[in-house]
Each structure stands twice: as C-alpha cells, then as structure tokens.
Design a protein around this motif. Structure first.
Motif, short mmCIF file in Angstrom:
data_model
loop_
_atom_site.label_atom_id
_atom_site.label_comp_id
_atom_site.label_asym_id
_atom_site.label_seq_id
_atom_site.Cartn_x
_atom_site.Cartn_y
_atom_site.Cartn_z
N GLY B 208 0.78 -1.23 0.00
CA GLY B 208 0.00 0.00 0.00
C GLY B 208 0.80 1.27 0.00
N MET B 209 2.14 1.17 0.09
CA MET B 209 2.97 2.37 0.19
C MET B 209 3.53 2.79 -1.16
SD MET B 209 3.09 3.52 3.23
CE MET B 209 4.61 4.43 3.53
N GLY B 210 3.62 1.84 -2.09
CA GLY B 210 4.36 2.04 -3.33
C GLY B 210 4.06 3.33 -4.06
N LEU B 211 2.76 3.57 -4.37
CA LEU B 211 2.42 4.73 -5.21
C LEU B 211 2.66 6.04 -4.48
CD1 LEU B 211 -0.74 3.43 -7.09
CD2 LEU B 211 1.54 3.90 -8.02
N THR B 212 2.31 6.07 -3.17
CA THR B 212 2.54 7.29 -2.39
C THR B 212 4.02 7.68 -2.45
OG1 THR B 212 0.99 6.25 -0.88
CG2 THR B 212 1.99 8.32 -0.16
N ILE B 213 4.88 6.67 -2.20
CA ILE B 213 6.31 6.95 -2.14
C ILE B 213 6.85 7.34 -3.50
CG2 ILE B 213 8.54 5.87 -1.68
CD1 ILE B 213 7.47 5.29 0.83
#
Lengths: 244, 238
Positions: B208-213
């Motif tokens: 769930g972190m991939g796109l934010t980062i």
C-alpha cells in the motif's frame, strides 16, 4: 623524499578532504551511541557501541574513502600535467610514489583517529563513566582498522596512478566493496578480501560470533601484511615503467 | 534539438565504461545472489518454502538498493567528469545551445542509464528465478515491477542531487562522498524518521505504500532538479 612530503602537504592543505573525513566518524558515533543505554555494565555498552560504529564506518565508508583519498592525491597530477612536472624534477620516481603512499597512509591514520575520538566523545556525552573507558580496546581497534586498510590503499594507489580518470578507480572500488554485505558472512573468503579486512579488524572480538568475525587477529594480519607487500610492489613497479 | 543533444551526450560517454557500469551493476547483484543461493540453497529454499519467488525478490531488493544508491552517484559523476576534464564546459557552453538544454541533456542521460539498469535487473532476476527452478506461472509480476520501477521513482531525489553536485563541482570527491553517505544512511534508514527520503526507498515495497512513495519521490526529485538547474544556470563556466 623529505622534500616531497612538504610539497604534498601544500597540495592537500586547502583541499576539500578536511571536510569529507569527519563525516563517517560522526555518523558512526551517532549510530553507535544514540540508541544505547549505558546500564550497569559500561564495558558492554562500549563494546556494543564500537561494534555498531565499526559496521557503519568499516563496511562501506572506510574502503570507499580509501579509494577517494587515493584518487584525490593523484587528481591534481592527472589534471594539470603534474606527473610530467614531477618527473622533470631532480627526484626519483620511487620517491614520488612512496611519498604518495605515505600521504595516503597518513590521511587514513587521521580518519581512524577521528573515528576513535568521535567514539570517545560519543561515550562521554552519553554519560559513560570516565574511569571505565576501555582505552586499550579503542586504541587497538582504531589501529587494527588502519593497518587493515593499508593493502587496499596500496591497491587503490596503483589503480589511481595508472588511470587518468578520477571516477574509474572509484568505480572499481565500489564494484568490489558492495559484495562486503555478503563476504563478511564467509569465514573462508573474508580474511582474504581487501575490502572486508578493515571491518574484520575493527570488530570487537567475541562481539559477533558469526561468519568471518571469528577469524583470529593473527591470521588476518598475516594476510594483510602479505597483500600489502604484493600490492605496493606491483603499483610501484608499474609506476616506474609508466609513460608520463 | 533535444534528441541531438542526447545523441551528443551518448557519444561522449562511449568507451568511458559508463554503460558497462550500468550493466555490471545488475549483473553483479544477481551473480552475488547466485553465490548466496549456491552456498546456502537448502537453507534459503527452506526458509522461503511458502513463496520462493517472494524470498528471491526480497534477497535481490536488499542487495540492489545500496548498489543503486552508490551506482547512481557513480554514473552521475562519470557523465559529468567528461566535461570537467580537459575544459569541456567552456567549449560546450560556447556552442549555440542553452544552459537548460545542456543541463537537461546531462540529467537525462543519467536518468536513462539508471532506468536501463533497473530494467536489466528485472530481467536478470526473472532469469535467475527460472534457473532456480521456480514456476513461471507463479511469478509475482506486480511485485517485480514495483520493486524495479517504483523504487526507481523513489530514488529520483538522489539522482537529482548527485547530478546537481557532480555537474557544478569540479572536484568529484565531494559528490562521491555524499553518494557514500547516502548509501550508508539508506542502510541505517530504519533508525531515521519515515519522512526522510532515505527511508522512502525501502518503504516502497511495503504493502500500500508504493504509489505514495513513488509520487513523493518524483515531486522531490523534480524540485531538486529545479534547484540544481537554478544553480547551474548562474555558475561560471570553468
């Protein structure tokens, strides 16, 4: 020789190296001491801090900075036709090479001293009792780390004098330093691997009984002394035969 | 116009071992993993018995991030080094091209080389998985692409920073030391706060972190590139 060393000092005096050397010791002391609780066993705290500090400083910084220092002391000769000028002076080529090696060893000694000082200050700031400072252990680890970085220094000086480019010797150094992450797990390879030797030498004994950290100091330093002689000899002879 | 600048840049880095470095990097990471798996095949396969692909991806990721951190510094330094030696800047900036075009050309080459490197690692990782005898049908493509390309975007701030430093400083010892510092900081990034870019690079594989980062990395990267260009545009040609 004793005229060449002051000239080397003049070339280095105003260079950026003095700002670069303290970075690693400061980071090592910070990561070694900040998460630590002194507790009732100050000696154990020192050992733990020195183990973390050695990992931060020795795994990548020390081998890579060795390469940077070697490239830096050859940079001004490569850049402005300095080798030609040196060769035209009434000094022997051997002396030029040995002066460069001496300067490189001195820079690394300074780096190690800064590391030792940073670890000491870190411990004092953290409130470790002054009378329990393990002077002998700190001195030994700092000195061992310096000695173990000398074969790599000789190797990098050889590469840096042979190649005109600043980045190429560094690229070679990086390619061989990265495997440290795996090599230090292997008892058989690590003592023979010049890029891993400084970390092995700087690790407090009995702290980590895994992988290559169990190798005895005697074994390590026989290899270190042998490879230093080989790399210095090879770099030296190639420098004597090299066209300027 | 820009394609011609790019071609000129690619011509300059020929025979400079820069492209070779972009190939040696991913090859080295996978070869080291081959040694790792070769030495303790039973242990690793046993540990990741549930999902051997995920285990392989984790092992590769753990080695490739430090390699990328220092590799991007090297590539940026080497492509800038072409101009620093032999008075290249004076000549280049005297040509009828704007400083923006020169700067963009240099940064673009570094970006492309690293993208190429990340793609190679994706391919090599897949091939190594096949060599290990893992099932093709269960290949976690989404994860593989995520840790190749979203991680690349998370590293953009560092590509921008190293390009900026390498292009504006004639002594490459400084950008290289900053590069080493970046690599070491990334390795101890667990101890750093979550909002620091060094920590992002490793959080990118968390669920769930991939796109934010990747978004944060791209935005920060663009910002650093702009600052770098502002500096480069005002600098003396030395």
């Amino acid at each position: 020789m004793n005229k060449l060393l002051p000239t080397e000092w003049i070339k280095l005096r105003r260079s950026i190296i003095w700002l670069l050397l303290p970075i690693s010791p400061l980071l090592a002391a910070l990561s070694g001491w900040s998460p630590l609780d002194i507790g009732k066993e100050p000696l154990q705290a020192w050992q733990e801090a020195l183990a973390v500090g050695a990992t931060v400083h020795g795994l990548f910084f020390l081998p890579l900075l060795t390469g940077i220092c070697a490239a830096l002391i050859c940079r001004y000769e490569h850049a402005a036709g300095g080798w030609k000028q040196l060769a035209a002076l009434p000094v022997r080529r051997s002396s030029v090479y040995l002066a460069k090696m001496t300067v490189l060893a001195a820079l690394l000694a300074l780096l190690q001293l800064l590391y030792g000082a940073a670890m000491l200050v870190g411990g004092m700031l953290k409130g470790a009792p002054i009378d329990a400072i393990p002077w002998e252990m700190i001195g030994m680890l700092v000195g061992y780390g310096w000695l173990a970085s000398l074969p790599l220094a000789a190797l990098q000086l050889w590469v840096s004098t042979a190649w005109q480019s600043f980045a190429a010797p560094l690229a070679v150094n990086v390619v061989f330093t990265l495997p440290n992450m795996l090599v230090t797990n292997s008892e058989d390879i690590a003592p023979w691997y010049p890029w891993a030797q400084p970390l092995l030498a700087m690790m407090p004994q009995d702290r980590y009984d895994v992988g290559a950290f169990t190798v005895s100091v005697e074994t390590l330093f026989i290899v270190v002394a042998g490879s230093f002689v080989v790399f210095l000899g090879a770099g030296w002879t190639s420098f004597l035969r090299r066209a300027v | 116009m820009f394609s011609r600048i790019l071609l000129a840049e690619l011509l300059k880095i020929r025979r400079k071992w820069i492209v070779a470095l972009a190939i040696i990097g991913p090859l080295g990471v996978v070869l080291l993993q081959a040694v790792n798996y070769g030495l303790r095949y039973d242990y690793l396969m046993d540990q990741y018995a549930g999902d051997p692909w995920e285990g392989l991806l984790g092992q590769v990721f753990w080695l490739k991030m430090p390699a990328l951190f220092i590799g991007l510094a090297l590539v940026a330094s080497m492509s800038a080094g072409v101009e620093h030696s032999a008075g290249g800047w004076k000549q280049l900036l005297a040509l009828p091209v704007t400083r923006l075009q020169v700067f963009a050309g240099k940064v673009a080459v570094t970006l492309l080389l690293l993208l190429f490197s990340c793609t190679l690692l994706l391919v090599f990782t897949f091939i190594f998985g096949l060599v290990l005898g893992l099932e093709v049908s269960s290949t976690p493509w989404a994860e593989l692409f995520k840790q190749s390309y979203l991680a690349y975007l998370a590293l953009l701030p560092f590509i921008a920073l190293q390009s900026w430093l390498s292009l504006t400083m004639s002594n490459q010892a400084v950008p290289m030391t900053v590069g080493i510092l970046g690599m070491v900081l990334s390795l101890i990034s667990i101890a750093l706060p979550d909002w620091t870019p060094w920590a992002w690079a490793y959080q990118v594989v968390e669920p769930g972190m991939g796109l934010t980062i990747a978004g944060a990395g791209t935005a920060t990267g663009l910002l650093v590139i702009l600052i770098g260009y502002a500096h480069f545009a005002r600098k003396d040609a030395s």
